[in-house]
Design an enzyme around this catalytic site. Structure first.
Site, PDB file in Angstrom:
ATOM      1  N   CYS A   1       0.815  -1.229   0.000  1.00 32.25           N
ATOM      2  CA  CYS A   1       0.000   0.000   0.000  1.00 32.25           C
ATOM      3  C   CYS A   1       0.842   1.270   0.000  1.00 32.25           C
ATOM      4  O   CYS A   1       0.310   2.366  -0.234  1.00 32.25           O
ATOM      5  CB  CYS A   1      -0.955  -0.005   1.188  1.00 32.25           C
ATOM      6  SG  CYS A   1      -2.098  -1.394   1.182  1.00 32.25           S
TER       7      CYS A   1
ATOM      8  N   HIS B   1      -2.977   7.250   2.736  1.00 34.73           N
ATOM      9  CA  HIS B   1      -3.442   5.951   2.257  1.00 34.73           C
ATOM     10  C   HIS B   1      -4.811   5.642   2.856  1.00 34.73           C
ATOM     11  O   HIS B   1      -5.033   5.769   4.063  1.00 34.73           O
ATOM     12  CB  HIS B   1      -2.435   4.863   2.627  1.00 34.73           C
ATOM     13  CG  HIS B   1      -2.952   3.492   2.316  1.00 34.73           C
ATOM     14  ND1 HIS B   1      -3.403   3.147   1.072  1.00 34.73           N
ATOM     15  CD2 HIS B   1      -3.127   2.398   3.101  1.00 34.73           C
ATOM     16  CE1 HIS B   1      -3.827   1.897   1.094  1.00 34.73           C
ATOM     17  NE2 HIS B   1      -3.671   1.415   2.317  1.00 34.73           N
TER      18      HIS B   1
ATOM     19  N   ASN C   1     -10.067   0.083   0.399  1.00 34.51           N
ATOM     20  CA  ASN C   1      -8.605   0.196   0.361  1.00 34.51           C
ATOM     21  C   ASN C   1      -8.119  -0.333  -0.983  1.00 34.51           C
ATOM     22  O   ASN C   1      -8.132  -1.541  -1.213  1.00 34.51           O
ATOM     23  CB  ASN C   1      -8.010  -0.625   1.513  1.00 34.51           C
ATOM     24  CG  ASN C   1      -6.492  -0.670   1.480  1.00 34.51           C
ATOM     25  OD1 ASN C   1      -5.862  -0.138   0.565  1.00 34.51           O
ATOM     26  ND2 ASN C   1      -5.901  -1.303   2.473  1.00 34.51           N
TER      27      ASN C   1
HETATM   28  N1  COA Z   1     -17.783  -7.819  10.514  1.00 35.28           N
HETATM   29  C1  COA Z   1     -18.203  -8.000  11.785  1.00 35.28           C
HETATM   30  N2  COA Z   1     -17.354  -8.226  12.802  1.00 35.28           N
HETATM   31  C2  COA Z   1     -16.041  -8.261  12.516  1.00 35.28           C
HETATM   32  C3  COA Z   1     -15.542  -8.082  11.218  1.00 35.28           C
HETATM   33  C4  COA Z   1     -16.478  -7.864  10.192  1.00 35.28           C
HETATM   34  N3  COA Z   1     -16.119  -7.657   8.906  1.00 35.28           N
HETATM   35  N4  COA Z   1     -14.194  -8.162  11.245  1.00 35.28           N
HETATM   36  C5  COA Z   1     -13.847  -8.396  12.518  1.00 35.28           C
HETATM   37  N5  COA Z   1     -14.966  -8.460  13.283  1.00 35.28           N
HETATM   38  C6  COA Z   1     -15.069  -8.701  14.709  1.00 35.28           C
HETATM   39  C7  COA Z   1     -13.906  -9.447  15.300  1.00 35.28           C
HETATM   40  O1  COA Z   1     -14.040 -10.821  15.119  1.00 35.28           O
HETATM   41  C8  COA Z   1     -13.978  -9.028  16.741  1.00 35.28           C
HETATM   42  O2  COA Z   1     -14.969  -9.779  17.378  1.00 35.28           O
HETATM   43  P1  COA Z   1     -14.771 -10.240  18.903  1.00 35.28           P
HETATM   44  O3  COA Z   1     -14.690  -8.966  19.692  1.00 35.28           O
HETATM   45  O4  COA Z   1     -16.016 -11.029  19.175  1.00 35.28           O
HETATM   46  O5  COA Z   1     -13.521 -11.038  18.946  1.00 35.28           O
HETATM   47  C9  COA Z   1     -14.457  -7.591  16.667  1.00 35.28           C
HETATM   48  O6  COA Z   1     -15.085  -7.444  15.378  1.00 35.28           O
HETATM   49  C10 COA Z   1     -13.352  -6.581  16.790  1.00 35.28           C
HETATM   50  O7  COA Z   1     -12.257  -7.020  15.976  1.00 35.28           O
HETATM   51  P2  COA Z   1     -11.005  -6.149  15.727  1.00 35.28           P
HETATM   52  O8  COA Z   1     -10.028  -6.900  14.889  1.00 35.28           O
HETATM   53  O9  COA Z   1     -10.575  -5.598  17.052  1.00 35.28           O
HETATM   54  O10 COA Z   1     -11.677  -4.998  14.876  1.00 35.28           O
HETATM   55  P3  COA Z   1     -11.094  -3.608  14.521  1.00 35.28           P
HETATM   56  O11 COA Z   1     -11.919  -2.566  15.101  1.00 35.28           O
HETATM   57  O12 COA Z   1      -9.600  -3.539  14.721  1.00 35.28           O
HETATM   58  O13 COA Z   1     -11.346  -3.557  12.936  1.00 35.28           O
HETATM   59  C11 COA Z   1     -10.135  -3.807  10.910  1.00 35.28           C
HETATM   60  C12 COA Z   1     -10.748  -4.533  12.106  1.00 35.28           C
HETATM   61  C13 COA Z   1      -9.461  -4.831   9.998  1.00 35.28           C
HETATM   62  C14 COA Z   1     -11.230  -3.088  10.157  1.00 35.28           C
HETATM   63  C15 COA Z   1      -9.097  -2.771  11.418  1.00 35.28           C
HETATM   64  O14 COA Z   1      -8.252  -3.375  12.365  1.00 35.28           O
HETATM   65  C16 COA Z   1      -8.276  -2.158  10.341  1.00 35.28           C
HETATM   66  O15 COA Z   1      -8.764  -1.392   9.527  1.00 35.28           O
HETATM   67  N6  COA Z   1      -6.950  -2.461  10.319  1.00 35.28           N
HETATM   68  C17 COA Z   1      -6.055  -1.895   9.347  1.00 35.28           C
HETATM   69  C18 COA Z   1      -6.137  -2.655   8.081  1.00 35.28           C
HETATM   70  C19 COA Z   1      -5.250  -2.062   7.019  1.00 35.28           C
HETATM   71  O16 COA Z   1      -4.859  -0.932   7.087  1.00 35.28           O
HETATM   72  N7  COA Z   1      -4.938  -2.865   6.014  1.00 35.28           N
HETATM   73  C20 COA Z   1      -4.199  -2.413   4.888  1.00 35.28           C
HETATM   74  C21 COA Z   1      -2.748  -2.414   5.057  1.00 35.28           C
HETATM   75  S1  COA Z   1      -2.114  -4.037   4.944  1.00 35.28           S
END
Ligand code: COA
Length: 337
Positions: free
Chosen positions: A112, A254, A284
């Site tokens: 990215c 980004h 993204n």
């Molecule tokens: N729908 C519903 N629930 C979801 C989900 C989805 N699509 N994805 C994850 N969850 C759940 C998890 O299982 C977790 O459940 P639990 O509390 O019962 O264990 C809960 O939501 C929280 O998960 P978490 O991983 O803490 O969520 P988050 O708030 O960090 O959001 C992302 C997840 C991936 C959206 C976030 O971490 C993110 O944007 N990360 C950066 C990704 C990125 O930049 N990628 C590109 C560069 S490689």
């Protein structure tokens, strides 16, 4: 005297198929409310069968060249982590389809952060007198690398391409690139990874399975690194070029998660309203995300000549980078979602 790279053209595209949160909710354990509140994304575009990254790159580059008013080009750099083939690079084929002649054309794989790295490479080539006019493209198709069972990655990634044209110019011209900051930390390489498809997977005794071709991501850790690395890199760059946060008219960061954008804005002490947001409509788009966000803002009339723009990106690697520029007087007419 060091020649300054100046941005003179911009264009972008996304494939026509729209995948909204509702469609994903029908086959995955997720819902529109979760996706919107946790990521800011409402829909994304996915390329269909028969479309490869090089196809998106050609259209985006054509639009950027049109915006630049045509003219010769002597280098094309394509930032992508989803090339058409492991070998050869996708860029020479893109240059050939654009009719650019027998020019230098190569890929850069920095996930990215790829667009900022490609921009820095082009800037270096211009400054060193290696190239006069360079097309820089960021393009990725991640939709074919998403595990159909993984709700975390499926909701985030979209496909697209964005491109700019740089030429040699003067530091005080609108469009001049003012500086770069680049960095990386491979000790965290496993946080975002496609395990298969490379020599590492091939070296395993039992070979790589189909699932190894899917992207795996540790979302929470990536989130934290993304916030801090983009903020630190931006701050380092601003210090290097003598700009303060109040000098910045727009931040083109980004586009991975709107919560990342807002946190970076807070750390930089830049008003959230100054941070371009395009991920709500495209997700993204990896190496394409910054030129796509710039195209969206320019086509919408938000970027004015002479305004100061800070670009900052972060991705798998881990890799990050920032670039600063003044906005040029260019025409961008293609609205991209
Ligand atoms: N729908 C519903 N629930 C979801 C989900 C989805 N699509 N994805 C994850 N969850 C759940 C998890 O299982 C977790 O459940 P639990 O509390 O019962 O264990 C809960 O939501 C929280 O998960 P978490 O991983 O803490 O969520 P988050 O708030 O960090 O959001 C992302 C997840 C991936 C959206 C976030 O971490 C993110 O944007 N990360 C950066 C990704 C990125 O930049 N990628 C590109 C560069 S490689």
């Amino acid at each position: 005297m060091i020649r300054t790279p100046v941005l003179v053209g911009l264009g972008a595209m996304v494939p026509p198929r729209v995948v909204d949160n509702e469609e994903l909710s029908q086959r995955l354990d997720t819902d529109d409310h979760w996706i919107r509140t946790r990521t800011g994304i409402t829909r994304r575009h996915w390329a269909g069968p028969g479309t490869a990254t090089g196809d998106l790159a050609v259209t985006a580059a054509q639009r950027a060249l049109r915006s630049a008013g045509g003219g010769p080009v002597d280098m094309l750099i394509l930032a992508t982590s989803t090339p058409d083939h492991p070998m050869p690079a996708t860029a020479p084929g893109v240059a050939a389809r654009l009719g650019l002649g027998p020019i230098a054309a190569f890929d850069i794989s920095v996930a990215c952060a790829g667009f900022v790295y490609a921009l820095a490479t082009a800037a270096g080539a211009i400054a060193a007198g290696i190239a006069e006019r360079v097309v820089v493209v960021g393009a990725d198709i991640w939709s074919t690398r998403l595990d159909p069972q993984d709700r975390t990655t499926a909701v985030i990634f979209g496909d697209g391409a964005g491109a700019v044209v740089l030429r040699a110019g003067e530091p005080d011209e609108p469009g001049a690139l003012a500086g770069f900051d680049l960095g990386g930390d491979g000790t965290f390489k496993d946080l975002a990874l496609v395990p298969g498809g490379g020599s590492r997977g091939r070296s395993e005794p039992d070979g790589a399975g189909e699932a190894d071709d899917y992207v795996t991501m540790h979302g929470k850790e990536i989130f934290t690194h993304a916030v801090h690395r983009m903020a630190e890199s931006s701050a380092q760059l601003l210090k290097k070029i003598g700009w303060s946060a109040s000098d910045i008219d727009w931040v083109a960061a980004h586009q991975a998660n709107v919560r990342i954008l807002h946190t970076v804005a807070g750390l930089l002490k830049v008003d959230r309203a100054r941070v371009l947001v395009h991920l709500d409509r495209v997700g993204n788009t990896s190496a394409a995300s910054i030129p796509l966000a710039l195209t969206d803002a320019a086509a919408g009339g938000r970027l004015a000549p002479g305004q100061r723009v800070l670009m900052t990106a972060f991705g798998g690697g881990l890799s990050w980078g920032s670039a600063a520029m003044t906005w040029p007087p260019i025409q961008v007419s293609d609205v991209v979602s």
